[in-house]
Each structure stands twice: as structure tokens, then as C-alpha cells.
Design an enzyme around this catalytic site. Structure first.
Site, mmCIF file in Angstrom:
data_model
loop_
_atom_site.group_PDB
_atom_site.id
_atom_site.type_symbol
_atom_site.label_atom_id
_atom_site.label_comp_id
_atom_site.label_asym_id
_atom_site.label_seq_id
_atom_site.Cartn_x
_atom_site.Cartn_y
_atom_site.Cartn_z
ATOM 1 N N TYR A 50 44.280 21.299 -98.700
ATOM 2 C CA TYR A 50 43.504 22.420 -98.148
ATOM 3 C C TYR A 50 43.020 23.294 -99.297
ATOM 4 O O TYR A 50 43.788 23.574 -100.233
ATOM 5 C CB TYR A 50 44.364 23.262 -97.195
ATOM 6 C CG TYR A 50 44.030 22.980 -95.754
ATOM 7 C CD1 TYR A 50 42.729 23.147 -95.288
ATOM 8 C CD2 TYR A 50 45.007 22.533 -94.864
ATOM 9 C CE1 TYR A 50 42.410 22.872 -93.975
ATOM 10 C CE2 TYR A 50 44.687 22.263 -93.545
ATOM 11 C CZ TYR A 50 43.387 22.433 -93.102
ATOM 12 O OH TYR A 50 43.064 22.164 -91.806
ATOM 13 N N THR A 221 21.583 15.792 -97.212
ATOM 14 C CA THR A 221 22.811 15.031 -97.058
ATOM 15 C C THR A 221 23.036 14.331 -98.391
ATOM 16 O O THR A 221 22.115 14.215 -99.204
ATOM 17 C CB THR A 221 22.708 13.983 -95.927
ATOM 18 O OG1 THR A 221 21.493 13.258 -96.084
ATOM 19 C CG2 THR A 221 22.745 14.634 -94.570
#
Ligand code: DSN
Length: 415
Positions: A50, A221
Site C-alpha cells: 500500500y 492508457t
């Protein structure tokens, strides 16, 4: 422990997908084959971490090494596109576009974006999207010769006074005059945004005009022609850096996918190499040959011609719908997608066209000679769309060609 010993059901499906990719001709213009290094990074330990926040300013401990990775991705992207600021955390193209809008717009603000059937994208204001409920999208179209209708764009900008003018498309095969769009935006006091998702690799390879030095915001993208992992990215002027970073996190996203960011760093490193320029050049050459050969067999090419990696083709003149053409080509081992043509009288689930492109075939090393052969198969398959035996025969020829251009030779999900 391998996937096959722990979970044979998933392993078997992975192996079948691997065989499909190896033995067929992948012609969906937004798809590609990433390198083994990019695949390895996606399956790396960074998927465990994280890291809310940005390098040097995280909300979690233990981020020193993912900081190194994200910094590398950012610096390489800046170099590749000449960007003042880059955010590599967007999870994909649609979240990147939403973040870019929310960085500079207030609910109700007006945006000029391209109509979906003229090559635009759902996230450029189609009424079915969430963003279309937040912002007021006015949608422009291409001119009859297939170019962007800049005069009409200017007239619409003068009439609607948009806060943002958006260009960059998913099914459009022509170059964009960014300087013209910027001049129109300046005249009405609008910001400029380009969505370069489809053509980022061609821009990185120097084969198409780069809007990054000129435009306020550029989204993309990182898969498609750029040949990285499935993900998104926003580039912007330094003045918008804080607003963009805040819009991505904490505005819209939580923990960044650090394994994908590691894979982005690797893909950007690959795109900085000289051989990527050659790759981009060949993508365009291949698309041009395909266009010429398909025109000869009577297909109607939308927007007049291609100047990038893709072709949008009206197949109804051959007596089939887009869906029937897609199914016939699937049965022949050639993967494309059905697609609306400008102002298509047919519905989105069975439109008049198909969209096809050359990035994945070019990654395999295919060149002009293969494109000529593939154009013949496309015509044969569409003509024989109701004849399973004829489609199976083409499939066998397709597989023979595909195996001469191997990919992922070391991969095996059954071991
Ligand atoms: N779905 C992508 C494409 O195929 O073009 C666009 O987001």
C-alpha cells in the site's frame, strides 16, 4: 507452488488464452503483447504494497523502494513525452479522464468532445456515462472528408463557450492539428485536453504529432500502442500539477497499484530505446498496406484513409453487419471488434463496421508481406461468413502464419 499445482482450473483457462494469443491474429487496435519483463513486474512483490500518496509523501511506512519505482516511471514518462508533470497512478483510461476533468472542471461546466460514432470515446461525454451527468458535454463530429471539422469546432466553441476542449479518439484514423485546436481554445478561453490512449506509442516513437508541449492536459492508457501494462497516466502543465495529483489521490483513488507502476516504468524504458521508433514506424506502414489491400477488395474505409495504427471499415457493402464480420473473422482466427461508423444507422450491438489495427501483429515482427496476405484472408472470411468449413480452412492457414512469428515461448501455465 505454480498456478497449475494450486489451481488447475485457472491454469487451464490461462493456457487456453495463451494458445489463443499465440495461434491467432490479434487485430483489435487497442491490444498488444507486452514484453516478458512487463509481465514479470505485474506479478512482482510490489502488488503487496500500500502506498497512498506520492513518492516522499506517503501515508504508509515501508515505501522507500516503491518510491524509487514510481519516481523512475515518472521521470521516464517525462522524458518520453516532454511532459512538465506526470501522474502514473490512474488505474486505467476512464479513471484518468475522470480525474483530469475533476482537476479543472466544476459540476455543470461545459466540455466539447467528439461524438462516439465519429471515433470518440464513451468517456468523452456519452450520455450513458457518470461524467455526462456531472458535466455538460457538447459533441462535435468529423467533416465529410474524414478530417476534423475545425471550422465547425470553432463555431461550436464560440457558441457554447466551453471550459475545456477535448480531442483524441478511439476509432479515428487521422492525425489531429493540435495547434488549430489550441488556437480555438485560446480564442474562447478554454483549457485543452488530448486523450492519446490509442496513439501514445506512435507519439513516443516520433510517428505522430505530440500534443504534450502544447496542451494543458494529456491523458493516456499505458497499454495499446505504448505496449505497457493495462493502466492510465495523466500529463499536464506544471501549473496544473497539484490539481491533477489531488484529483487522482485522494480525490478518486486509494492505493496505487505499485506492480502496475513498476511495469509502466519498464515499458517506458523500452519505449525510450531506438528500436521502439522502428516499431512505431512499422505499425503505420503495416496499417497503410492493409488499407490499400482492403480498398482493392472493395471495403469502404471510414475517414478516407489511415494516418495511424487503425482502420475503421464499413462492411455492409459486403452484405454483412459488423457483428457478422467479427464472428466470421473470429472463426477464421482473426480477432477484431465490431464498431459503429459515423452516424451509424445500426445499433451498437450490431453496427455497420469493424475496427482493426496493426500494433500487436507488428510486435510479433509481421511486415508488409504478411499484411497483404491478411487482407486476402479478411476478405475471404467475410465473403464466406456463413460457411463454417471455409472459415475453418482459413483458420488453419492463419495459425500456420502466426506460429512463424512466435511470442511468449517460455510461458507455460500447465507446468
Ligand atoms: N476499450 C478501448 C478500445 O478498445 O479502444 C478504449 O477504451
Amino acid at each position: 507452488m505454480t498456478i497449475s499445482s494450486q489451481d488447475p482450473a485457472v491454469a487451464a483457462s490461462l493456457e487456453r488464452e495463451l494458445t489463443r494469443e499465440k495461434d491467432g491474429l490479434e487485430m483489435i487496435p487497442s491490444e498488444n503483447f507486452v514484453s516478458e519483463a512487463v509481465l514479470e513486474a505485474l506479478g512482482s512483490v510490489t502488488t503487496n504494497k500500500y502506498a497512498e500518496g506520492y513518492p516522499g509523501k506517503r501515508y504508509y511506512g515501508g515505501c522507500q523502494f516503491v518510491d524509487e519505482i514510481e519516481t523512475l516511471a515518472i521521470e521516464r514518462a517525462k522524458l518520453l513525452f516532454g511532459a512538465e508533470h506526470v501522474n502514473v497512478q490512474p488505474l486505467s483510461g476512464a479513471p484518468a479522464n475522470l480525474a483530469a476533468y475533476s482537476a479543472v472542471l466544476k459540476p455543470g461546466d461545459t466540455v466539447l468532445g467528439m461524438d462516439l460514432s465519429h471515433g470518440g470515446h464513451l468517456t468523452h461525454g456519452h450520455p450513458v456515462t457518470f461524467m455526462a451527468g456531472i458535466y455538460t458535454f457538447i459533441r462535435y463530429k468529423t467533416a465529410t472528408d474524414g478530417s476534423l471539422d475545425y471550422d465547425n469546432l470553432r463555431a461550436m466553441a464560440l457558441e457554447h463557450k466551453p471550459k475545456l476542449i477535448l480531442v483524441g479518439y478511439s476509432a479515428y484514423s487521422r492525425e489531429i492539428d493540435y495547434a488549430k485546436v489550441k488556437a480555438i481554445a485560446d480564442e474562447v478561453g478554454a483549457l485543452t485536453m488530448a486523450d492519446i490512449a490509442h496513439i501514445a506509442g506512435l507519439i513516443a516513437g516520433g510517428e505522430m504529432i505530440n500534443p504534450v508541449p502544447l496542451f494543458d492536459l494529456v491523458t493516456t492508457t499505458t497499454h495499446k500502442t505504448l505496449r505497457g501494462p493495462r493502466g492510465g497516466m495523466i500529463m499536464c502543465k506544471a501549473a496544473l500539477a497539484k490539481a491533477v495529483d489531488k484529483a487522482v489521490f485522494p480525490g478518486l483513488q486509494g492505493g496505487p497499484h505499485m506492480n502496475v507502476i513498476a511495469a509502466k516504468a519498464i515499458a517506458f524504458g523500452e519505449a525510450l530505446k531506438p528500436e521502439f521508433k522502428e516499431y512505431a514506424r512499422q505499425i503505420k506502414l503495416n496499417a497503410k498496406v492493409l488499407e490499400e489491400e482492403l480498398k482493392k477488395t472493395g471495403f469502404r474505409i471510414m475517414f478516407g484513409h489511415t494516418e495511424n495504427h487503425l482502420l475503421l471499415i464499413d462492411v455492409t457493402g459486403k452484405g454483412v453487419t459488423g457483428k457478422e464480420a467479427q464472428l466470421a473473422l473470429d472463426a477464421a482466427g482473426i480477432t477484431v471488434n465490431k464498431n459503429a461508423i459515423p452516424d451509424d444507422p445500426r445499433g451498437p450491438m450490431d453496427p455497420s463496421g469493424i475496427r482493426l489495427g496493426t500494433p500487436a501483429l507488428t510486435t510479433r515482427g509481421m511486415k508488409e508481406a504478411e499484411m497483404r496476405q491478411i487482407a486476402v484472408w479478411i476478405d475471404r472470411a467475410i465473403t464466406a461468413h456463413a460457411d463454417p468449413a471455409a472459415l475453418a480452412a482459413i483458420h488453419a492457414e492463419v495459425t500456420e502464419l502466426a506460429r512463424r512469428f512466435p511470442i511468449y515461448q517460455e510461458l507455460n501455465y500447465q507446468k
